[in-house]
Scaffold this active site. Structure first.
Site, PDB file in Angstrom:
ATOM      1  N   SER A   8       1.484  -0.983   0.099  1.00 12.62           N
ATOM      2  CA  SER A   8      -0.383  -0.316   0.104  1.00 12.62           C
ATOM      3  C   SER A   8       0.980   1.272   0.250  1.00 12.62           C
ATOM      4  O   SER A   8       2.134   0.808   0.664  1.00 12.62           O
ATOM      5  CB  SER A   8      -0.971   0.443   1.323  1.00 12.62           C
ATOM      6  OG  SER A   8      -2.059   1.252   1.405  1.00 12.62           O
TER       7      SER A   8
ATOM      8  N   HIS B  12      -0.410   7.982  10.276  1.00  9.15           N
ATOM      9  CA  HIS B  12      -1.174   7.833   9.271  1.00  9.15           C
ATOM     10  C   HIS B  12      -2.700   7.084   9.666  1.00  9.15           C
ATOM     11  O   HIS B  12      -3.197   6.281  10.015  1.00  9.15           O
ATOM     12  CB  HIS B  12      -0.762   7.148   8.066  1.00  9.15           C
ATOM     13  CG  HIS B  12      -1.550   7.022   6.417  1.00  9.15           C
ATOM     14  ND1 HIS B  12      -2.861   6.544   6.455  1.00  9.15           N
ATOM     15  CD2 HIS B  12      -1.544   7.285   5.166  1.00  9.15           C
ATOM     16  CE1 HIS B  12      -2.933   7.343   4.973  1.00  9.15           C
ATOM     17  NE2 HIS B  12      -2.654   7.812   4.457  1.00  9.15           N
TER      18      HIS B  12
ATOM     19  N   LYS C 191       2.372  -4.568   6.990  1.00 12.99           N
ATOM     20  CA  LYS C 191       2.529  -4.100   5.593  1.00 12.99           C
ATOM     21  C   LYS C 191       4.253  -3.675   5.861  1.00 12.99           C
ATOM     22  O   LYS C 191       4.920  -4.339   5.076  1.00 12.99           O
ATOM     23  CB  LYS C 191       1.696  -3.256   4.958  1.00 12.99           C
ATOM     24  CG  LYS C 191       0.786  -4.089   4.613  1.00 12.99           C
ATOM     25  CD  LYS C 191      -0.336  -3.533   3.463  1.00 12.99           C
ATOM     26  CE  LYS C 191      -1.831  -3.326   3.710  1.00 12.99           C
ATOM     27  NZ  LYS C 191      -1.890  -4.873   3.159  1.00 12.99           N
TER      28      LYS C 191
END
Ligand code: NAP
Length: 219
Positions: free
Chosen positions: A111, A119, A131
């Site tokens: 992503s 975020h 991630k």
């Protein structure tokens, strides 16, 4: 080449399967339930049952695959361990089995903004953190990889041009899942895609470029 697709029933994964089949690349699709998967995947795909959280189920199902594409993802839920388990532990399990099976190229759908701790997406149980750790595990694995970081995913395709940039240079925008699937599958045959993180969005005002140019422009 024979492609193993994890997350094959997902909205992006099923498009990756379609792109591979359109290019006559044989596909082994990892699914959690064969009956459900049959309804969404093309008949040409070989369906194998397994779970990325059960590493013992993966070695056998990988079979004679030579490349692996991972488009798994945790569904939004109240389980705070979901993204940690699927996005990090599940990916690590796939990397480990890919290494033992001598997989030649590992493509990972990640992503945009994985490097940004503060975020809003991290409100979903720190998904970007996990991630990012999965990306680092892939990068340290010794496998040849392409990490594809898309912006917001859309089901409808469009005629916008793909914009591809280096890690941590794109921070917003969206892209149809079909284009993400094309980038993932193209990365398998583009020498300039090897061992890179590519960030992608689609923009109507951008100039259309070949995949060769897109990958070559990324450091
Ligand atoms: N949504 C966005 O705007 C956005 C933006 C950037 C990046 N991303 C990332 O892009 C990726 C693809 O997103 P998507 O929305 O296309 O995915 P999706 O439709 O949610 O599909 C997720 C896939 O992962 C599979 N999966 C989940 N847990 C699994 C497990 N334990 N073992 C095996 N497979 C498992 C699901 O299988 P089942 O069908 O069996 O559940 C499904 O095939 C995700 O990593 C997502 O985080 C999303």
């Amino acid at each position: 080449m024979k492609a193993f697709v994890a997350g094959a029933t997902g909205e992006t994964g099923r498009r990756i399967v379609q792109e591979l089949i359109a290019r006559n690349i044989p596909v082994r699709a990892l699914v959690r339930d064969v009956e459900t998967a049959r309804a969404v995947l093309p008949a040409e795909a070989e369906l194998v049952e397994g779970d990325v959280l059960k590493p013992e189920s993966l070695t056998a199902v990988l079979g004679d695959s030579t490349v692996l594409l991972c488009a798994t993802g945790a569904k939004p839920s109240f389980d705070p361990t979901g993204p940690y388990k699927i996005d990090l532990e599940g990916t690590k399990n796939l990397v480990d089995v890919a290494k033992t099976k001598g997989i030649e190229h590992f493509v990972f759908v990640s992503s945009l903004c994985t490097s940004q701790l503060f975020h809003p997406l991290n409100l979903f149980w720190l998904i970007l953190v996990w991630k990012k750790q999965a990306e680092e595990y892939i990068q340290k694995s010794g496998l040849t990889y392409t990490i594809v970081r898309p912006g917001g995913l859309k089901n409808e395709d469009n005629t916008d041009a793909i914009v591809m940039q280096s890690a941590d240079t794109l921070f917003d925008g969206s892209i149809p899942r079909q284009k993400v699937a094309q980038v993932c599958v193209e990365s398998l045959s583009q020498p300039a895609a090897r061992n890179k993180i590519v960030e992608i969005v689609a923009k109507s005002e951008a100039t259309s470029k070949s995949f060769g140019e897109l990958f070559a422009n990324v450091a």
